[in-house]
Structures are given as C-alpha cells and as structure tokens.
Design a protein around this motif. Structure first.
Motif, PDB file in Angstrom:
ATOM      1  N   ASP A 110     -30.839 -81.226   7.828  1.00 43.86           N
ATOM      2  CA  ASP A 110     -30.041 -81.539   9.013  1.00 43.86           C
ATOM      3  C   ASP A 110     -28.571 -81.256   8.693  1.00 43.86           C
ATOM      4  O   ASP A 110     -27.873 -82.075   8.120  1.00 43.86           O
ATOM      5  N   GLU A 132     -25.376 -83.249   8.976  1.00 43.02           N
ATOM      6  CA  GLU A 132     -25.110 -84.317   8.022  1.00 43.02           C
ATOM      7  C   GLU A 132     -24.565 -83.821   6.706  1.00 43.02           C
ATOM      8  O   GLU A 132     -24.119 -84.599   5.885  1.00 43.02           O
ATOM      9  N   LYS A 187     -22.409 -82.806   3.904  1.00 48.33           N
ATOM     10  CA  LYS A 187     -20.986 -82.999   3.631  1.00 48.33           C
ATOM     11  C   LYS A 187     -20.656 -82.305   2.314  1.00 48.33           C
ATOM     12  O   LYS A 187     -21.493 -82.153   1.449  1.00 48.33           O
ATOM     13  N   ASP A 206     -31.695 -85.716   5.844  1.00 47.18           N
ATOM     14  CA  ASP A 206     -33.009 -85.599   6.454  1.00 47.18           C
ATOM     15  C   ASP A 206     -33.382 -84.148   6.709  1.00 47.18           C
ATOM     16  O   ASP A 206     -32.517 -83.288   6.860  1.00 47.18           O
ATOM     17  N   PRO A 210     -33.326 -75.998  14.722  1.00 42.02           N
ATOM     18  CA  PRO A 210     -33.078 -76.172  16.154  1.00 42.02           C
ATOM     19  C   PRO A 210     -33.514 -74.978  17.015  1.00 42.02           C
ATOM     20  O   PRO A 210     -34.106 -75.170  18.080  1.00 42.02           O
ATOM     21  N   LEU A 213     -37.238 -74.734  18.169  1.00 42.49           N
ATOM     22  CA  LEU A 213     -37.744 -75.551  19.279  1.00 42.49           C
ATOM     23  C   LEU A 213     -37.804 -74.730  20.568  1.00 42.49           C
ATOM     24  O   LEU A 213     -38.604 -74.999  21.456  1.00 42.49           O
ATOM     25  N   LYS A 225     -27.055 -91.907  12.376  1.00 42.57           N
ATOM     26  CA  LYS A 225     -28.130 -91.296  13.173  1.00 42.57           C
ATOM     27  C   LYS A 225     -28.204 -91.935  14.540  1.00 42.57           C
ATOM     28  O   LYS A 225     -27.948 -93.134  14.674  1.00 42.57           O
ATOM     29  N   GLU A 237     -28.834 -80.899  21.101  1.00 44.09           N
ATOM     30  CA  GLU A 237     -28.925 -80.226  22.407  1.00 44.09           C
ATOM     31  C   GLU A 237     -29.576 -81.136  23.442  1.00 44.09           C
ATOM     32  O   GLU A 237     -29.129 -81.203  24.585  1.00 44.09           O
TER      33      GLU A 237
END
Ligand SMILES: Cc1cc2nc3c(=O)[nH]c(=O)nc-3n(C[C@H](O)[C@H](O)[C@H](O)COP(=O)(O)OP(=O)(O)OC[C@H]3O[C@@H](n4cnc5c(N)ncnc54)[C@H](O)[C@@H]3O)c2cc1C
Lengths: 260, 463
Positions: A14, A17, A19, A33, A38, A41, B221, B318
C-alpha cells in the motif's frame, strides 16, 4: 459457447503508506499492508461487467505468495466467478519476462478467451506484464484501453487512450487488453460475497500444474538485469497559456496554433 | 440607536488599515451582502479587510465610541445569516488573516489565525501525520467561522465537535480590548470558561483573532461501509443498535436514493450503488487493518440482522473519493434541484432520530411541499431541507412557517435542540426563544450585555 474472461491481479504494498526513513533514505516497508494493485480493480470490474451482459464467466488470476489469496478473495467478493492463485516457491524473483510467461501458461490452462490486466502495477510500474502475456501466447493485444465497446464470440472492440487522441480497434479473440482508470468505476466489495468466498475453493496452480520447469521461472528464468533506477523525464510538459482577459488568452492560443 | 457610517469614519478606518483595504457602496461585492442562507440580503456600509489583531482592536475601539455596529466575517458559508450585516455598519473580513503561526509537536497544538481555511488546515496537519478531526462539509469555511458556530461535521460520532479541539483563543472584545482565553494547557478549572462562550458565540461576544487548536495523531487506516436498506426507517432504526454495540464508527450518515441521484447529476459522477431506497454510510478509522476489520465485521452483522440487503465495503482511495465527494455535495445538489430552500438543523437524542425523520417525512403530504433530508444519523443531527420549487412567495413563506413550527415543536418534544451545528444566527431566533423559554433567553441576553454593553457586535443574532 461461454466466453472465459480472465482478470490478472497483483498484490502490491500500500504505497500511500510507504514512508522514507529520514536517517537511511530508504523505504520503510515494515508493517505496510498489502493491497490489490489499484489499476487491477478496473480489470476485475470490466470482467464482471462483461459477464453481466454476455454469456461469459470471469476468473481472477493472481500470482504471488500465499497471502495474495486475499486479493483473489477480494475480486470474488466483488463478483468474480472463480479464483486462481498462482503460487510456487520456484516463482519467487520472477521478472516481467518470467511472470508473463507463467501467467501465459495459466491463461492457456484456464482456456481464457480474453485476458484483462491493469495498465501497470504501482510497485514495479513496468506496464510489461500484460503485453508480455500476449507475446508469449502470440495473441492480439491492446494497451491503455479506456472503453470496451463490444464483445462477441469472435472479437472484441475497444477504445484506447493514446498521447494524441483515441483509437478504436477490433481484436480477434483470444486477446489481451490492459486497462486504465477511465474505463469504469470498480464496484464495492460485497460483505455477503466476501463470506461466500471463504466457502468457495480457490485453485492453486504451481510449477507442476503449469508444467513449467525451473529454468523458465524465478530468478533463473529472469533475463532482466537492473543497472540503475531513475525517474524518467516527464514527457508531457504542459504550458499555461496566460493573458489579461479572455480575448488576450484566445489570441495567444491562436498564435500558438498558427505556429504549429 | 446605531450611528451611520460617515465619511470621517471611513477616513479614520482607512488610516488604520490603508485605503486599499476599505470598500464602500458599490465597491462591496454582492457576496458580502449575504451568506449561504437564501433570502437574507443586506450590505454593510463599509467592508474592511483586516490583517492583524491590532487593526481589529483599533477599529473596534473606534466603533465602540461611535456606536457603529460591527460584523465579523469568515468565508460567508454560514447557513443562518450569521455573517450578514442586518444593521449595516462595518463588516470585518477576517479571511486575509490566514497564517498558520505555530505547530507545537510537543504539546500537539496548532496555532492559527482565524482566516485559515479548514481545507488548508487539514492538509497542513495531515501532511505531518497529525489530525484535526472536526470535519464539517464545507471545507472552504474559515477556522474562525468554525469556532464561532461550533461547527460539527461527520466525524462527531467518534471525535466530537470544534469545541472539543479549541484550547485557547485570542479575542478582541467589543470595546477593543485584546484578551487571551484558555491556552495550550490540557486541563483548566480557572473560573468560568469564557473561551467556551466565544466558541459558538457567532461573533456576538468577541472577535477571534487567533486560535490554539488541539491535534491528534493521524489514524493510519480508514474504510467505509455503504449499507443498503429496503427503507429509510429500517436504516435509521439500526443506528441506536450500532451505538449500543459499543463500537464507535468515525461517522454514521444516512441518505436516500433520491438525494444520491441529485448528487450524481450535480457532480456528473456516478455513485457506486443505488439499488436501494435508503443507505447508511459508516466510516471506521484506526491504526491497523485488523483493528478496523474487527470493528466493521461486528457492525456489518448488526446491519444484516436489522434487514440490510448487504454491506458494501469501500477500501480504496478511489472508492472513498467517489462516495464521500457525493456525500459532500448533497447540500449543493438538493439546492440545485429547486428554486429556493430553507433548512432545519435540529439535533435529537440518537434513539429518537427515526421518529423525527418519519415525522418530517409525513409533513410533505400534510403541507403539500417537497422535503429532503440527509444527515449525521450517528450524532442525532439532521439536515432537513424544505424546498420551494414553484410555489409563489406568499405560499412558500406560509407553508415553510408551518413546517418549521411543526418540526421544532416535535424536536422539543423529543428532547432535541434547535441547532446541532449551523447555529442560530438571524434565521432561527424565534425557534430558540421557544426552546429556551423566558428565563433562558434572559440569561443569554445578560451574557451578551456583559461582553458587549452597547450591543454593537453582530447585533440581531442569537438573542
Ligand atoms: C455546502 C455546505 C456544507 C456545510 N456543512 C456543514 C457541516 O457539515 N457542519 C457544520 O457545522 N456546518 C456546515 N456548514 C455551515 C458553515 O460552513 C459553517 O457554519 C462554518 O463554520 C462557517 O464558517 P465561515 O468561515 O464561512 O463563517 P461565516 O459564515 O463568515 O460566519 C459564521 C458566523 O461566525 C462569525 N464569525 C466568523 N469569523 C469570526 C471570527 N473570526 N470571530 C468571531 N466571529 C466570527 C460570523 O459573524 C457569523 O456569525 C455548511 C455550509 C455549506 C454551504
């Protein structure tokens, strides 16, 4: 005959997240995670949409470690009919050549008529795997698809978004397309289907099932050597057309057009 | 009663702020003659762009001596006419005082000028992994306006409202004195909490020129659940069950298909699902996926047990954008669907929401007028819009009055309050009077007189 539509999905870190460690200047991946890439999908959504309007069945194929099963389940919870996890220790370290080779074998085994991939994955960003699958299978391919206009037993007609416009082309099936965000709005994951996905078996295909020998996958099957990683110079430099008022701006635009 | 603004007043103020910052007559844009409440329009006699507490203080001191009314103004996004100069006079535009003064990471506070916009503020802190939770729908409002209306927003269920995040204020009093109320301290039992009177004071007690805000660490989150129900009643009746389960979502909103369709049309974007008549929209935040999943799993079961068709999970940026941008546009979308509208922003105890929504729905037939609603189901704060459509002015005023009368008395009967977050301003005074009673109103007036004995600061608002 029922069309078989395969959506290829990848699990990626992900990135929202990720850094940078200010001390060492490296990415902090700990505790990050894994999510479904993306862009994939959109491929999943299109595969489902096609099954809703045609005699077709959808399958999500994900190559990755055991935990990538979560991505397969997510696709099933959106409405994909069947899930396959392509996983084997021998596959670890595969580059885009080896990955697309393995996926091509899986596509073949499934008997897919149309393969839909996201344009690229957010971790590697190569955009090579979709076209690679087509090349290994010697199938027709279209990248950057922004619309699927029509699909029949024999062919699929799509619109592609290019740098300088749009192109409508018809591909003979079987074929591979890679898709961009403009294509659709991925539906939400459904809780009921998510529960259901835990009941449904997910097939797991490894090197044995796909009849791939060790030389064609994993590190040894990967010819790519990475010399250097750098950000490419941006290609599309936008110029802001300025002007005191609409008339002046219009004149400036006209001047630019006249000069082309 | 009040003095009119004269040429010498204008000259005096120009000396304080520079003539380029003073506007009169037709130099004053129409925007400054109203806020987002339709139907109330009045121009100030003089509009002044101020840039420091000292300027505000000097102008207040002068206006106090001259007995000229003064109205503080943020972005003018208020919904009750609070920042409209109904008595004319001077309007102080604070939106140019928009510096972020200090981020204190040791005390987790952010000190800002009042004109900083909510969207700038949240962007600034979130880039630094910090969080300012109040989340009212209109992100172009100023923090000074938010403080002055005690703005609420969607995250109130879990995190509370603006009041809960204001540690200290610098305030210019009606006579021009500059006072500091509260500070960076976490606890404070030092006498009456004057800071808390300024918060929600709608610019009638003092002008906020600086604020010290409390921050939290940014939750890592978030996911949302969109839950389709067969009817609005079933959706809303589920809310107390969720609350009783002791799981605290960040937000619980409700919406009906009709409003979703209006927002799709308004934004030109599709909403992820519109198969059902009514929806609950829940948000969960936390620091790990596991933590969030455990919470939403339980809530999903509760909703399914209460008759939800399914539970739809939104877990990507999104999807979140497509859902929440639609939610953010509801007000504007309803507005675009009619000629004029007025709003009821009541708040009722959370276990009475269903009853209130049912009641207000029934008024459509009774008074033959279109009514639409959506709102913060999780905190009992409803936004109910009465739409004029093609009614003529007289009929509109009449039916609106009747509908409002019915709604506010119903809310009182259920133990509710006149305004959950938009304030009283000018528009809701009659209903506040009814709700507070004589003794309560007297108390409000005495407080007003203690701060502003000449009644020059934002007169005609609240009390
Ligand atoms: C589309 C839309 C959605 C909205 N959603 C929400 C929501 O979810 N929750 C919510 O609570 N509100 C909401 N609002 C209402 C509005 O945005 C808030 O009331 C906001 O706090 C007003 O801020 P502003 O800067 O626009 O203030 P203004 O409208 O300029 O002023 C509001 C009041 O505060 C006073 N004031 C302003 N600045 C100061 C200052 N520095 N010192 C003293 N007094 C001052 C004014 O005199 C006036 O009485 C919404 C409005 C719109 C148009």
């Amino acid at each position: 005959m029922t069309l078989k539509i395969a959506a290829c999905i990848k699990q990626v870190p992900d990135v929202t997240e990720v850094k940078i460690d200010p001390e060492t200047n490296t990415l902090i991946r700990e505790g990050v995670d894994a999510i479904t890439n993306p862009l994939d999908l959109y491929a999943v959504e299109e595969a489902i949409a096609i099954t809703r309007n045609n005699d077709a069945e959808s399958c999500a194929m994900c190559m990755g470690p055991e935990q990538a099963l979560d991505s397969v389940r997510e696709a099933m919870a959106m409405g994909i009919d069947k899930g396959v996890l392509i996983s084997d220790r021998a596959f670890a370290g595969s580059d885009t050549w080896a990955t697309s080779f393995i996926l091509a074998r899986a596509v073949k085994k499934l008997g897919a008529d149309l393969v839909i991939c996201g344009k690229q994955a957010t971790d590697g960003d190569t955009a090579q795997v979709g076209p690679g699958i087509a090349a290994h299978l010697n199938w027709a391919q279209a990248c950057y698809v922004s619309k699927v206009l029509n699909i029949t037993q024999e062919e699929v007609t799509v619109e592609r978004l290019l740098d300088y416009g749009r192109e409508v082309i018809t591909l003979k099936l079987p074929a591979v397309i890679t898709v961009i965000k403009e294509l659709n709005n991925p539906r939400l994951t459904r809780f009921f289907k998510l529960l259901e996905s835990f009941e449904k078996p997910v097939e797991k295909w490894g090197a044995a099932e796909l009849e791939i020998d060790a030389n064609n996958c994993g590190l040894s099957g990967s010819p790519t050597k990475v010399n250097r990683i750098f950000a490419p110079p941006s290609r599309n430099k936008a110029t802001l057309i300025k002007g005191e008022n609409a008339r002046e701006k219009a004149q400036n635009i006209a001047d630019i057009i006249a000069g082309i | 009663m009040y003095s009119e603004v004269t040429q010498s007043d204008i000259d005096y103020v120009k000396k304080i702020v520079g003539s380029e910052n003073v506007f009169i007559a037709e130099e004053i844009s129409e925007d400054f003659c109203r806020d987002e409440l339709a139907g109330l329009k009045k121009s100030p006699e003089m509009l002044v762009d101020v840039s420091s507490a000292e300027e505000v203080s000097a102008i207040m001191k002068y206006a106090y001596e001259r007995k000229i009314p003064v109205v503080p103004r943020g972005s003018g996004t208020g919904l009750v006419g609070g920042s409209v100069a109904i008595h004319g006079g001077i309007m102080l535009n604070l939106s140019g005082m928009n510096n972020i003064i200090e981020l204190d990471e040791e005390n987790l506070t952010l000190t800002v000028e009042p004109g900083v916009l909510l969207m700038e503020l949240s962007k600034y802190v979130e880039e630094r992994d910090l969080f300012y939770p109040p989340d009212p729908g209109e992100k172009s409002a100023t923090i000074g306006g938010n403080i002055s209306t005690n703005a609420g927003g969607m995250r109130a269920v879990k995190y509370g409202v603006t009041r809960d995040y204001v540690r200290g204020l610098e305030v210019v009093m009606p006579n021009g004195d500059i006072v500091e109320l509260g500070s960076k301290v976490v606890k404070n039992s030092s006498g009456y909490s004057l800071k808390d009177l300024i918060i929600g004071g709608e610019g009638t007690l003092g002008i906020v020129t600086k604020a010290i805000l409390k921050l939290l660490p940014l939750p890592k989150k978030a996911i949302s659940l969109l839950i389709p129900f067969p009817t609005l009643e079933m959706a809303i009746e589920t809310v107390p069950l969720i609350i009783k389960s002791k799981i605290i979502p960040t937000a619980i909103e409700y919406m009906v298909r009709d409003v979703i369709l209006s927002s799709e049309e308004f934004l030109g974007k599709t909403f992820p699902d519109k198969s059902a008549d009514a929806y609950l929209l829940l948000k969960f935040d936390g620091n790990s996926t596991e933590e969030i999943e455990a919470a939403y799993d339980k809530v999903a079961q509760i909703c399914l047990g209460a008759g939800a068709y399914d539970v739809l999970i939104s877990n990507t940026a999104e999807r979140e954008e497509s859902i929440w941008s639609a939610r953010g546009a509801f007000l504007e979308a309803i507005k675009a669907s009619t000629t004029e509208m007025d709003e009821c922003d009541v708040v009722v105890p959370r276990n009475r929401i269903a009853e209130f929504v049912k009641f207000s729905d029934s008024l459509q037939d009774k008074y033959n007028i279109r009514i639409r609603s959506f709102g913060h189901a999780g905190d009992g704060n409803l936004h109910i819009y009465i739409l004029k459509d093609d009614l003529d002015e007289e009929e509109w005023k009449k039916r609106l009055g009747q509908v409002f009368e019915a709604m506010y008395s119903k809310s009182k009967e259920l133990g509710g309050k006149v305004s959950g977050e938009h304030g009283i301003g000018f528009a809701k005074i009659p209903y506040l009077k009814e709700s507070m009673g004589e003794a309560g109103m007297q108390l409000l007036k005495s407080i007003k007189a203690a701060f502003d004995p000449l009644f020059i600061l934002n007169p005609g608002k609240i009390c």
